[in-house]
Design a protein around this motif. Structure first.
Motif, PDB file in Angstrom:
ATOM      1  N   LEU A  24       1.981   7.908  -1.028  1.00 24.03           N
ATOM      2  CA  LEU A  24       2.919   7.504  -2.205  1.00 24.03           C
ATOM      3  C   LEU A  24       4.262   8.963  -1.956  1.00 24.03           C
ATOM      4  O   LEU A  24       3.936  10.347  -1.481  1.00 24.03           O
ATOM      5  CB  LEU A  24       1.985   7.952  -3.188  1.00 24.03           C
ATOM      6  CG  LEU A  24       2.531   8.861  -4.979  1.00 24.03           C
ATOM      7  CD1 LEU A  24       3.129   7.030  -4.926  1.00 24.03           C
ATOM      8  CD2 LEU A  24       1.433   9.474  -5.966  1.00 24.03           C
ATOM      9  N   PHE A  25       5.090   8.151  -2.245  1.00 20.35           N
ATOM     10  CA  PHE A  25       6.154   9.474  -2.511  1.00 20.35           C
ATOM     11  C   PHE A  25       6.339   9.938  -4.230  1.00 20.35           C
ATOM     12  O   PHE A  25       6.252   9.262  -4.980  1.00 20.35           O
ATOM     13  CB  PHE A  25       7.768   8.437  -1.999  1.00 20.35           C
ATOM     14  CG  PHE A  25       7.361   8.221  -0.568  1.00 20.35           C
ATOM     15  CD1 PHE A  25       7.694   9.147   0.102  1.00 20.35           C
ATOM     16  CD2 PHE A  25       7.096   6.944   0.307  1.00 20.35           C
ATOM     17  CE1 PHE A  25       7.512   8.590   1.898  1.00 20.35           C
ATOM     18  CE2 PHE A  25       6.845   6.949   1.034  1.00 20.35           C
ATOM     19  CZ  PHE A  25       6.804   7.770   2.602  1.00 20.35           C
ATOM     20  N   LEU A  26       6.481  10.910  -3.846  1.00 20.76           N
ATOM     21  CA  LEU A  26       6.987  11.419  -5.533  1.00 20.76           C
ATOM     22  C   LEU A  26       8.658  12.007  -5.340  1.00 20.76           C
ATOM     23  O   LEU A  26       8.364  13.406  -4.637  1.00 20.76           O
ATOM     24  CB  LEU A  26       5.679  13.015  -5.612  1.00 20.76           C
ATOM     25  CG  LEU A  26       3.928  12.024  -5.648  1.00 20.76           C
ATOM     26  CD1 LEU A  26       3.500  13.206  -6.130  1.00 20.76           C
ATOM     27  CD2 LEU A  26       4.228  11.541  -6.520  1.00 20.76           C
ATOM     28  N   LEU A  27       9.136  12.126  -5.641  1.00 17.75           N
ATOM     29  CA  LEU A  27      10.925  12.453  -5.894  1.00 17.75           C
ATOM     30  C   LEU A  27      10.535  13.467  -7.094  1.00 17.75           C
ATOM     31  O   LEU A  27      11.100  13.339  -7.895  1.00 17.75           O
ATOM     32  CB  LEU A  27      11.444  11.327  -5.785  1.00 17.75           C
ATOM     33  CG  LEU A  27      13.245  11.920  -6.147  1.00 17.75           C
ATOM     34  CD1 LEU A  27      13.474  12.841  -4.307  1.00 17.75           C
ATOM     35  CD2 LEU A  27      14.110  10.615  -5.884  1.00 17.75           C
ATOM     36  N   GLY A  28       9.784  14.668  -7.272  1.00 19.84           N
ATOM     37  CA  GLY A  28      10.109  15.503  -8.287  1.00 19.84           C
ATOM     38  C   GLY A  28       9.952  15.284  -8.711  1.00 19.84           C
ATOM     39  O   GLY A  28       9.405  15.493 -10.280  1.00 19.84           O
ATOM     40  N   VAL A  54      13.842   8.131  10.622  1.00 21.11           N
ATOM     41  CA  VAL A  54      12.800   8.796  11.329  1.00 21.11           C
ATOM     42  C   VAL A  54      11.580   6.822  11.510  1.00 21.11           C
ATOM     43  O   VAL A  54      11.349   6.777  12.258  1.00 21.11           O
ATOM     44  CB  VAL A  54      11.922  10.368  10.736  1.00 21.11           C
ATOM     45  CG1 VAL A  54      10.395   9.700  11.662  1.00 21.11           C
ATOM     46  CG2 VAL A  54      12.930  11.255  10.905  1.00 21.11           C
ATOM     47  N   LEU A  55      12.014   6.295  10.140  1.00 21.59           N
ATOM     48  CA  LEU A  55      10.619   5.553   9.822  1.00 21.59           C
ATOM     49  C   LEU A  55      10.957   4.293  10.485  1.00 21.59           C
ATOM     50  O   LEU A  55      10.668   2.863   9.969  1.00 21.59           O
ATOM     51  CB  LEU A  55      10.300   5.241   8.352  1.00 21.59           C
ATOM     52  CG  LEU A  55       9.829   6.470   7.090  1.00 21.59           C
ATOM     53  CD1 LEU A  55       9.362   6.218   5.948  1.00 21.59           C
ATOM     54  CD2 LEU A  55       8.443   6.726   8.700  1.00 21.59           C
ATOM     55  N   GLY A  56      12.699   4.240  10.741  1.00 18.38           N
ATOM     56  CA  GLY A  56      12.842   3.025  11.658  1.00 18.38           C
ATOM     57  C   GLY A  56      13.532   2.134  10.793  1.00 18.38           C
ATOM     58  O   GLY A  56      13.914   0.814  10.980  1.00 18.38           O
ATOM     59  N   LYS A  57      13.961   2.599   9.229  1.00 18.06           N
ATOM     60  CA  LYS A  57      14.803   1.724   8.640  1.00 18.06           C
ATOM     61  C   LYS A  57      15.641   2.532   7.624  1.00 18.06           C
ATOM     62  O   LYS A  57      16.067   2.459   6.309  1.00 18.06           O
ATOM     63  CB  LYS A  57      13.807   2.396   6.811  1.00 18.06           C
ATOM     64  CG  LYS A  57      12.444   1.482   7.415  1.00 18.06           C
ATOM     65  CD  LYS A  57      11.911   0.080   8.428  1.00 18.06           C
ATOM     66  CE  LYS A  57      10.660  -0.833   7.715  1.00 18.06           C
ATOM     67  NZ  LYS A  57      11.027  -2.390   8.149  1.00 18.06           N
ATOM     68  N   ARG A  97       0.828  -1.398  -0.079  1.00 18.96           N
ATOM     69  CA  ARG A  97      -0.308  -0.137   0.006  1.00 18.96           C
ATOM     70  C   ARG A  97       0.885   0.565  -0.192  1.00 18.96           C
ATOM     71  O   ARG A  97       0.301   2.888  -0.107  1.00 18.96           O
ATOM     72  CB  ARG A  97      -0.805  -0.172   1.759  1.00 18.96           C
ATOM     73  CG  ARG A  97      -2.119  -0.813   1.516  1.00 18.96           C
ATOM     74  CD  ARG A  97      -2.893  -1.335   0.097  1.00 18.96           C
ATOM     75  NE  ARG A  97      -3.411  -0.005   0.183  1.00 18.96           N
ATOM     76  CZ  ARG A  97      -4.226   0.163  -0.673  1.00 18.96           C
ATOM     77  NH1 ARG A  97      -4.901  -0.460  -2.297  1.00 18.96           N
ATOM     78  NH2 ARG A  97      -5.088   1.121  -1.160  1.00 18.96           N
ATOM     79  N   ILE A  98       2.267   1.350  -0.193  1.00 15.77           N
ATOM     80  CA  ILE A  98       2.602   2.344   0.013  1.00 15.77           C
ATOM     81  C   ILE A  98       3.952   2.352  -1.191  1.00 15.77           C
ATOM     82  O   ILE A  98       4.390   0.510  -2.184  1.00 15.77           O
ATOM     83  CB  ILE A  98       3.974   2.303   1.252  1.00 15.77           C
ATOM     84  CG1 ILE A  98       3.551   1.670   2.293  1.00 15.77           C
ATOM     85  CG2 ILE A  98       4.985   3.063   0.670  1.00 15.77           C
ATOM     86  CD1 ILE A  98       5.167   1.942   3.372  1.00 15.77           C
ATOM     87  N   GLY A  99       3.649   3.591  -2.183  1.00 23.49           N
ATOM     88  CA  GLY A  99       4.508   2.973  -3.703  1.00 23.49           C
ATOM     89  C   GLY A  99       5.607   5.094  -3.533  1.00 23.49           C
ATOM     90  O   GLY A  99       5.105   5.899  -3.137  1.00 23.49           O
ATOM     91  N   ALA A 100       6.093   4.582  -4.561  1.00 20.90           N
ATOM     92  CA  ALA A 100       7.280   5.623  -5.206  1.00 20.90           C
ATOM     93  C   ALA A 100       7.403   6.268  -6.219  1.00 20.90           C
ATOM     94  O   ALA A 100       8.009   5.022  -7.425  1.00 20.90           O
ATOM     95  CB  ALA A 100       8.301   5.514  -4.179  1.00 20.90           C
ATOM     96  N   LEU A 108      15.198   2.928   0.387  1.00 20.84           N
ATOM     97  CA  LEU A 108      14.276   2.654   1.062  1.00 20.84           C
ATOM     98  C   LEU A 108      13.027   2.316   1.128  1.00 20.84           C
ATOM     99  O   LEU A 108      12.036   1.878   2.021  1.00 20.84           O
ATOM    100  CB  LEU A 108      13.444   4.095   1.310  1.00 20.84           C
ATOM    101  CG  LEU A 108      12.490   4.964   2.221  1.00 20.84           C
ATOM    102  CD1 LEU A 108      12.949   4.262   3.338  1.00 20.84           C
ATOM    103  CD2 LEU A 108      12.405   6.827   2.150  1.00 20.84           C
ATOM    104  N   MET A 109      12.470   2.156  -0.068  1.00 18.49           N
ATOM    105  CA  MET A 109      11.020   1.492  -0.375  1.00 18.49           C
ATOM    106  C   MET A 109      11.330  -0.175  -0.255  1.00 18.49           C
ATOM    107  O   MET A 109      10.155  -1.100   0.196  1.00 18.49           O
ATOM    108  CB  MET A 109      10.433   1.498  -1.963  1.00 18.49           C
ATOM    109  CG  MET A 109       9.733   3.548  -2.466  1.00 18.49           C
ATOM    110  SD  MET A 109       8.291   3.704  -1.748  1.00 18.49           S
ATOM    111  CE  MET A 109       9.431   4.586  -0.581  1.00 18.49           C
TER     112      MET A 109
END
Length: 692
Positions: free
Chosen positions: A523-527, A603-606, A315-318, A335-336
């Motif tokens: 959802l992570f958006l890198l630019g 911060v996310l523990g990873k 359920r997590i995306g980038a 990270l993903m």
């Protein structure tokens, strides 16, 4: 080869060299104004005069005389050329005196002051006074567009700008009218120039007649810090120099790189710099009560941690954007992976390209410089003029030599060279594969045929079928062999090849970029700004530099750095690994994107296993060694293409269309630039006028 003596030094040079080139080969300095290595010979300025032993009893223009024109001595001695004799000295002083008859002595207020060829050569080869007391002529300044400023009183009629626009840019917009004292360089009707390469005339002008209009009166060249870097406005990867004063980028200039951009850059590359300082994100933001509110880094990271907590990896995306360097994409991928997500994608446009097909399936295999070895060209679903203006100039350069038939499938646009329009879409491509279209015979008859496939053909639902048929055609016409791979994929995004090299595509069971917008919770958006975010349902984290499309819909904004504010690696469309250097620092609280990802992972523990850019690169190079080979191309294996040719899939009937609708507004930096906005409006008006 020919043997001659220059100032007593015997050298051997190719017999097609001009005397000027031969003198430079011997280490002799010859001044010039009109001569340029990449333009035709004009012989206008006469500044390059030399003395030829045994020749006429007068100085000879070395730029217009060939080595093969020299005659040996009476006993077969090598011909001799002199560059420092009294005759030459007197001749050059006379020429300089003539050039300065009408030239205004306004060096203190001239934009070119400090980097002016006329100023330098007047000091080195001129005399300290003039015998002319007559009034200087006055020439009205011309309007030739928002990019190039004209002060035509300074013009010495070298015609470099005329020859560039006609020969390299491919549009006869500048010319010389009148004769003698009435001669003027102009656009005839005083309309704006339309070429995407027009800014190069500023570099070519040896006086201050043509200068950069946006840069005018902002800085002197000796005030600026100069940083060598790489352009990311398109996927060509042009070599550039970024000039800064303090924290601000003041201008962008080209560097010579024979393999990529020669010494030209596009107008978007050159004039983008005002967009680097406007609409910048300089602090974190968190959306509260439907509005983005300024926040601290701790608050922003806390909001992301709360959103990610308890969410499964699926359920997590980038999504990686078009301007991101390799290091940032690698950090985001790691990270993903640590979050257990296979939902990663660098293909915002949904292109069919995939690293599993092999590197040869997604790079410009013949290389940009290799265009000059090709002897037939097919362009499929691309408009190189707006997608890669500098690469298009290389195609035109090869076309001007002759013996270079060009066919186009897709939009019928003005590419600045003649071509045969074959058709609009896949049906024409299928005819070429079957051999029923006569241009197939032209490709087959060529020794080094070349097929350029653009994103307009690949970022469709039938993109994979189009790519497969393009490969099939390349095999059928002999474009793929042990010595030559003529399949050339033309990218529009600077980050795309690097992302594919890293495998930043959906893993097993992973979602594509478009699916992530509606099928993920975070959802992570890198630019990543080039998508339609209207259907977005996920909690969105935007890491970027400008308040553009994605920032407007983001729930958390983490301010990043632009390409001039960080050191990074980019891979251009031909697969060449290039390093860009930091020229300045990001504003406010903005940070380099890899550092943001590293802090966020903690911060996310990873926690990611690196604390510096050097450590990140060490990990990157260990996993992908070819990224360490700067300015080298890791060639693709042409054997991988055989499997791609066998892939099935049905092509639709809709025509190919270039993904670049507006050359000047293709990324967040460009859309923030007032100069680019003015150019875009002017281009639209010109298009409407032409249509009417």
């Amino acid at each position: 080869m020919a043997i001659l003596k220059v100032d007593g030094k015997e050298i051997e040079v190719p017999d097609h060299f001009t005397l000027l080139q031969a003198c430079e080969e011997a280490g002799a300095e010859v001044p010039r104004f009109c001569f340029h290595e990449r333009l035709s010979v004009a012989g206008n300025c006469r500044m390059c005069l030399v003395e030829v032993k045994g020749g006429p009893p007068k100085p000879a223009a070395s730029c217009a005389m060939s080595v093969r024109d020299l005659r040996p001595g009476p006993n077969g001695e090598a011909p001799e050329v002199f560059t420092t004799t009294p005759m030459v000295k007197k001749a050059r002083e006379g020429v300089m005196e003539f050039l300065l008859i009408n030239h205004p002595l306004d060096c203190p207020i001239c934009d070119q002051g400090g980097e002016c060829d006329l100023q330098d050569q007047a000091m080195a080869y001129g005399i300290d006074s003039s015998r002319y007391q007559e009034n200087k002529r006055a020439v009205e300044d011309k309007y030739i567009g928002p990019l190039v400023k004209t002060i035509m009183n300074r013009c010495i009629h070298c015609t470099r700008c005329v020859r560039f626009s006609t020969e390299v840019a491919g549009v006869s917009e500048l010319g010389l009218i009148g004769r003698g004292e009435d001669a003027e360089i102009t656009t005839y009707l005083e309309q704006a120039m339309t070429s995407e390469l027009q800014g190069n005339v500023v570099d070519l002008c040896p006086v201050g007649a043509l200068t950069s209009k946006p840069f005018a009166f902002t800085a002197r060249p000796w005030e600026l810090n100069k940083t060598e870097s790489i352009d990311v406005m398109d996927a060509v990867g042009s070599a550039i120099r970024v000039d800064t004063r303090g924290r601000e980028v003041m201008r962008v200039l080209p560097r010579i790189n024979e393999d990529v951009n020669e010494e030209w850059i596009s107008d978007k590359t050159r004039y983008i710099w005002d967009g680097l300082r406007t609409q910048r994100l300089d602090r974190p933001y968190v959306r509260k009560d439907g509005r983005l509110q300024p926040a601290t880094w701790a608050d922003a990271f806390g909001a992301i941690k709360a959103a990610v907590a308890g969410k499964p990896g699926e359920r997590i995306g980038a999504i990686a954007g078009d301007l991101a360097p390799v290091e940032e994409i690698y950090a985001l991928r790691e990270l993903m992976t640590s979050l257990g997500s296979a939902n990663i994608d660098c293909r915002q446009d949904g292109t069919a390209l995939h690293p599993s097909f092999g590197r040869a399936s997604y790079i410009f295999n013949p290389t940009i410089a290799g265009i000059e070895q090709a002897d037939a060209l097919l362009i499929v679903g691309a408009n190189p003029r707006v997608e890669a203006a500098v690469l298009n100039a290389r195609i035109r350069k090869r076309w001007r030599i002759g013996g270079f038939p060009i066919g186009v499938i897709g939009e019928q646009a003005d590419l600045r060279y003649d071509y045969e329009y074959l058709g609009a879409g896949p049906e024409t491509l299928a005819e070429l594969v079957d051999g029923t279209n006569r241009f197939a015979a032209t490709l087959k008859a060529a020794k080094n045929p070349m097929i350029i496939v653009g994103q307009g053909a690949l970022s469709r639902t039938d993109g994979l079928a189009v790519l497969g048929n393009a490969v099939k055609l390349a095999e059928a016409v002999g474009a793929i062999s042990a010595e030559w791979n003529g399949l050339a994929v033309l990218h529009t995004a600077a980050a795309r090849v690097g992302g594919l090299d890293l495998g930043f595509v959906p893993g097993e069971g992973g979602k594509t970029a478009s699916e992530m917008l509606t099928e993920t919770d975070v959802l992570f958006l890198l630019g990543a700004d080039e998508m339609d975010f209207s259907k977005k349902t996920a909690f969105t984290v935007y890491i970027g530099s400008h308040g553009d499309n994605a920032a407007h819909v983001a729930d958390v904004i983490l301010p990043g750095a632009t390409y001039t504010e960080k050191s990074g690696t980019w891979v251009n469309t031909e697969g060449r690994v290039q390093m860009g250097n930091r020229a300045g620092f990001a504003p406010g609280e903005a940070r380099e994107d890899w550092a943001i990802l590293r802090a966020l992972s903690d911060v996310l523990g990873k926690k990611l296993p690196f604390d510096s850019l050097a450590q990140l690169r060490a990990k990157l190079y260990a996993a992908h060694p070819h990224f360490a080979e700067i300015n080298e191309i890791a060639p693709g294996n042409s054997q991988d293409l055989a499997a791609l040719a066998k892939k099935g899939g049905k092509m639709t009937k809709s025509g190919f269309a270039s993904p670049v609708k507006d050359f000047y507004l293709t990324n967040p930096i460009a859309r923030a630039s007032a100069v680019m906005a003015e150019c875009s409006a002017l281009a639209r008006n010109n298009f409407k006028a032409a249509a009417e």
